[in-house]
Scaffold this motif. Sequence first.
Motif, PDB file in Angstrom:
ATOM      1  N   TYR B  88       6.202  80.961  68.099  1.00 21.49           N
ATOM      2  CA  TYR B  88       7.274  81.055  67.100  1.00 21.49           C
ATOM      3  C   TYR B  88       7.875  79.681  66.815  1.00 21.49           C
ATOM      4  N   ALA B  89       7.789  78.759  67.780  1.00 23.70           N
ATOM      5  CA  ALA B  89       8.307  77.406  67.561  1.00 23.70           C
ATOM      6  C   ALA B  89       7.451  76.652  66.544  1.00 23.70           C
ATOM      7  N   VAL B  90       6.258  77.150  66.288  1.00 23.34           N
ATOM      8  CA  VAL B  90       5.435  76.611  65.201  1.00 23.34           C
ATOM      9  C   VAL B  90       5.696  77.418  63.929  1.00 23.34           C
ATOM     10  N   GLY B  91       5.661  78.745  64.073  1.00 26.41           N
ATOM     11  CA  GLY B  91       5.733  79.630  62.917  1.00 26.41           C
ATOM     12  C   GLY B  91       7.034  79.531  62.139  1.00 26.41           C
ATOM     13  N   ILE B  92       8.164  79.503  62.856  1.00 22.57           N
ATOM     14  CA  ILE B  92       9.451  79.540  62.158  1.00 22.57           C
ATOM     15  C   ILE B  92       9.748  78.232  61.393  1.00 22.57           C
ATOM     16  N   PRO B  93       9.600  77.054  62.006  1.00 25.45           N
ATOM     17  CA  PRO B  93       9.825  75.823  61.238  1.00 25.45           C
ATOM     18  C   PRO B  93       8.871  75.703  60.048  1.00 25.45           C
ATOM     19  N   SER B  94       7.622  76.099  60.250  1.00 25.52           N
ATOM     20  CA  SER B  94       6.645  76.009  59.175  1.00 25.52           C
ATOM     21  C   SER B  94       7.007  76.966  58.034  1.00 25.52           C
ATOM     22  N   TYR B  95       7.473  78.165  58.409  1.00 23.99           N
ATOM     23  CA  TYR B  95       7.898  79.162  57.425  1.00 23.99           C
ATOM     24  C   TYR B  95       9.021  78.618  56.543  1.00 23.99           C
ATOM     25  N   THR B  98       8.113  76.012  54.060  1.00 27.74           N
ATOM     26  CA  THR B  98       7.461  76.567  52.880  1.00 27.74           C
ATOM     27  C   THR B  98       8.438  77.324  51.989  1.00 27.74           C
ATOM     28  N   TYR B  99       9.296  78.163  52.626  1.00 26.53           N
ATOM     29  CA  TYR B  99      10.112  79.087  51.834  1.00 26.53           C
ATOM     30  C   TYR B  99      11.598  78.731  51.758  1.00 26.53           C
ATOM     31  N   GLY B 100      11.986  77.568  52.330  1.00 36.05           N
ATOM     32  CA  GLY B 100      13.376  77.151  52.225  1.00 36.05           C
ATOM     33  C   GLY B 100      14.268  77.713  53.324  1.00 36.05           C
ATOM     34  N   ASP B 101      15.572  77.407  53.190  1.00 31.61           N
ATOM     35  CA  ASP B 101      16.584  77.767  54.197  1.00 31.61           C
ATOM     36  C   ASP B 101      16.369  77.003  55.519  1.00 31.61           C
ATOM     37  N   TRP B 102      17.390  77.047  56.366  1.00 32.29           N
ATOM     38  CA  TRP B 102      17.321  76.465  57.714  1.00 32.29           C
ATOM     39  C   TRP B 102      16.724  75.049  57.716  1.00 32.29           C
ATOM     40  N   GLN B 103      17.265  74.194  56.821  1.00 32.38           N
ATOM     41  CA  GLN B 103      16.668  72.862  56.661  1.00 32.38           C
ATOM     42  C   GLN B 103      16.618  72.065  57.967  1.00 32.38           C
ATOM     43  N   TYR B 108       6.833  70.708  58.911  1.00 32.31           N
ATOM     44  CA  TYR B 108       5.421  70.916  59.230  1.00 32.31           C
ATOM     45  C   TYR B 108       4.983  69.970  60.339  1.00 32.31           C
ATOM     46  N   ASN B 109       5.901  69.118  60.769  1.00 36.51           N
ATOM     47  CA  ASN B 109       5.551  68.076  61.743  1.00 36.51           C
ATOM     48  C   ASN B 109       5.119  68.688  63.082  1.00 36.51           C
ATOM     49  N   GLY B 110       3.864  68.464  63.413  1.00 35.87           N
ATOM     50  CA  GLY B 110       3.306  69.051  64.620  1.00 35.87           C
ATOM     51  C   GLY B 110       3.967  68.536  65.890  1.00 35.87           C
ATOM     52  N   PHE B 111       4.346  67.252  65.889  1.00 39.51           N
ATOM     53  CA  PHE B 111       4.990  66.716  67.098  1.00 39.51           C
ATOM     54  C   PHE B 111       6.325  67.398  67.327  1.00 39.51           C
ATOM     55  N   PHE B 112       7.013  67.669  66.208  1.00 39.86           N
ATOM     56  CA  PHE B 112       8.265  68.414  66.305  1.00 39.86           C
ATOM     57  C   PHE B 112       8.000  69.824  66.823  1.00 39.86           C
ATOM     58  N   HIS B 113       6.952  70.461  66.297  1.00 44.72           N
ATOM     59  CA  HIS B 113       6.614  71.822  66.744  1.00 44.72           C
ATOM     60  C   HIS B 113       6.345  71.869  68.243  1.00 44.72           C
ATOM     61  N   LEU B 114       5.508  70.913  68.709  1.00 44.71           N
ATOM     62  CA  LEU B 114       5.135  70.927  70.127  1.00 44.71           C
ATOM     63  C   LEU B 114       6.347  70.644  71.012  1.00 44.71           C
ATOM     64  N   ALA B 115       7.176  69.688  70.551  1.00 44.92           N
ATOM     65  CA  ALA B 115       8.375  69.368  71.340  1.00 44.92           C
ATOM     66  C   ALA B 115       9.307  70.570  71.393  1.00 44.92           C
ATOM     67  N   LEU B 116       9.430  71.253  70.249  1.00 44.05           N
ATOM     68  CA  LEU B 116      10.291  72.438  70.194  1.00 44.05           C
ATOM     69  C   LEU B 116       9.736  73.545  71.097  1.00 44.05           C
ATOM     70  N   ALA B 117       8.413  73.732  71.026  1.00 41.28           N
ATOM     71  CA  ALA B 117       7.763  74.769  71.839  1.00 41.28           C
ATOM     72  C   ALA B 117       8.004  74.513  73.326  1.00 41.28           C
ATOM     73  N   MET B 118       7.776  73.278  73.742  1.00 39.11           N
ATOM     74  CA  MET B 118       7.925  72.959  75.163  1.00 39.11           C
ATOM     75  C   MET B 118       9.399  72.947  75.568  1.00 39.11           C
ATOM     76  N   GLY B 119      10.238  72.418  74.672  1.00 38.97           N
ATOM     77  CA  GLY B 119      11.660  72.328  74.981  1.00 38.97           C
ATOM     78  C   GLY B 119      12.299  73.700  75.117  1.00 38.97           C
ATOM     79  N   LEU B 120      12.036  74.585  74.147  1.00 36.14           N
ATOM     80  CA  LEU B 120      12.641  75.918  74.203  1.00 36.14           C
ATOM     81  C   LEU B 120      12.074  76.735  75.361  1.00 36.14           C
ATOM     82  N   SER B 121      10.770  76.605  75.579  1.00 33.42           N
ATOM     83  CA  SER B 121      10.163  77.323  76.708  1.00 33.42           C
ATOM     84  C   SER B 121      10.752  76.841  78.020  1.00 33.42           C
ATOM     85  N   GLY B 122      10.878  75.524  78.139  1.00 34.22           N
ATOM     86  CA  GLY B 122      11.453  74.964  79.362  1.00 34.22           C
ATOM     87  C   GLY B 122      12.889  75.423  79.554  1.00 34.22           C
TER      88      GLY B 122
END
Lengths: 248, 338
Positions: B88-95, B98-103, B108-122
């Motif tokens: 979801y840390a990939v899906g939600i930012p990417s969504y 694409t569709y706006g809101d939650w700026q 789409y930045n993958g490094f941001f996605h991975l950091a978010l995924a690891m950070g939130l999981s941690g």
Amino acid sequence: MTESLLKTVDLSKSFGGIEATRNINLEVRPLETHAIIGPNGAGKTTLVSQLSGTLLPDRGAIYFAGQEITRLSPHRRAALGLARSFQITSLLMSMTVLDNVALAIQAHDGHSFRFFARARTEPGLRRRAQEVLARFDLAQRAHAKVATLSHGERRQVEIAVAVATGARLLLLDEPMAGMGREESRRIVALLEGLKASKTMLLIEHDMDVVFALADRISVLVDGALIATGTPEEIRANGTVRRAYLGEM
Amino acid sequence: MLRPASAHKTAALGLTPRLGARGWLSVGLLALIGGGGVVAHFAGAPFYVDLATRLVCLAIAATSLNLILGYGGLLSFGHAVFIGIGAYAVGIPSYHATYGDWQAIASYNGFFHLALAMGLSGLFALVTGAISLRTRGVHFIMITMAFAQMMFFFFVSLEAYGGDDGLTIDVRSELGPLSLDDPLQMFLLAFGVLLATLWLVDRLVHSRFGLVLQGAKDNDERMRMIGFNTYVFRLVAYVIAGALCGLAGALLGNFTAFVSPDMLDWTRSGELMFMVILGGAGTLLGPILGATIFVVLEELLSGLTIYWHLPFGALLILSVLFARGGLMAFVGRLGGND
Ligand SMILES: Nc1ncnc2c1ncn2[C@@H]1O[C@H](COP(=O)(O)OP(=O)(O)OP(=O)(O)O)[C@@H](O)[C@H]1O
Ligand SMILES: [Mg+2]
């Protein structure tokens, strides 16, 4: 009068209806070997468990080196310089003798949040562990898994681990439990070697051992201390003879 | 059939020169997976590339679980929750990109996605671990499962992201020059992360920290008595394992281009445990072996019968009965390793 290293004040602990520890006031002086004797079920192990922090007392207080430790967790007590050997061997069975001792040293080396360097090839830790093992006649068994050791060897490791922590006070709960004559003699010799440098609270059933090693003896019967004194005083004490020594 | 490629990929693992039966199985397995994915791509068999990629993502998750289950003795029954959080840390930012809101998080930045995924999981591991690790045994199993189910229902309730239907990832993570739309690049990224994860776990378990973790698994009371606050060591391991599994989830989300609460269902957690225990908890490559067996069996059996989960249970029982320490230990004994 010397300042005591360990002191309990009215220490009490019950299990349901059984008062396993009843108003115990015990003092252990620096560098003395203090034996606790008493019949089976007298509450010796229960007392040690409260001193080491595995059991919390219902009432009373424990002081170590002038600081109250009554409710301190076991690892904090260990950091202050308290170590325990168990009546029933409690070691890291799947690890080697060297691992067991090296971890005890590492625990007091202060740096265990190291995540990358290989700990088993750290010269400092391993050399110090080897030195401890050499003192305990265990050098040959350094790389053996504890699970493969004989009962007697495990008892030796148990003491080696307590010593390796660098503790000032060793709580030794029947270190010779279940050992043969010859093996027991080895442990007695080991403890004699430690007497000069460590304070020891020694729980032991064998009166020969107790009278050979102890500077002072306390007698525990039904959860209560009924006497404390030098070996001569205890031998001469009428109450003790009736309550305990007589029945041996 | 897929052929093992060069073994150079395993060089990063720091395996000892004397390999033994377990070592050869490990090297062979990694070479087979790594080589297999690449060969399948060039042989025009995209199905096998996909299979290998899925296998590698699950292998990363299983390896992270192995850190706490195998080396720490913690029977966590909610580990798939981190896969879900990572995905979801990939899906939600990417969504939102694409569709706006939650700026604030739209990207789409993958490094941001991975950091978010690891950070939130941690972070999730830190909060839930702090509570769960106060308990032992069956209580620990139940409470980790309960926390995971909590997140399951949380994601189900997120209607904006598809609720229990899930969310399609229209645009995959953008990771520098990599294009994750290309199956080969996706596979190689996942395989690279797997090797890095194995390297990391290998270092961790042999470090001072790792020895304390394993000592606490062996005899917690003894470790506390010599001066270790074992709770803190377990918590740190739990956070590391959670973050690594979040990374696996982010990769899995990118691979399937789809996230749904099903990814963190308790049965997914059970499957991860299956992989670790069957392959060999507490051995570095055991979970990879377990993940391989799982993925292959699932592929073979799910086509034949809807009861394809049944053989897994039987296999697990057999391995617990006859191969204590999992298949890795079994192979080690056959080959004369310790
Ligand atoms: N965890 C417990 N729960 C209930 N009762 C206990 C517990 N531990 C000890 N007891 C009881 O407390 C009393 C003292 O036990 P303890 O083990 O301290 O005796 P001991 O002096 O060490 O005996 P031994 O010489 O056999 O080792 C016994 O009656 C025992 O049954
Ligand atoms: Mg006892």
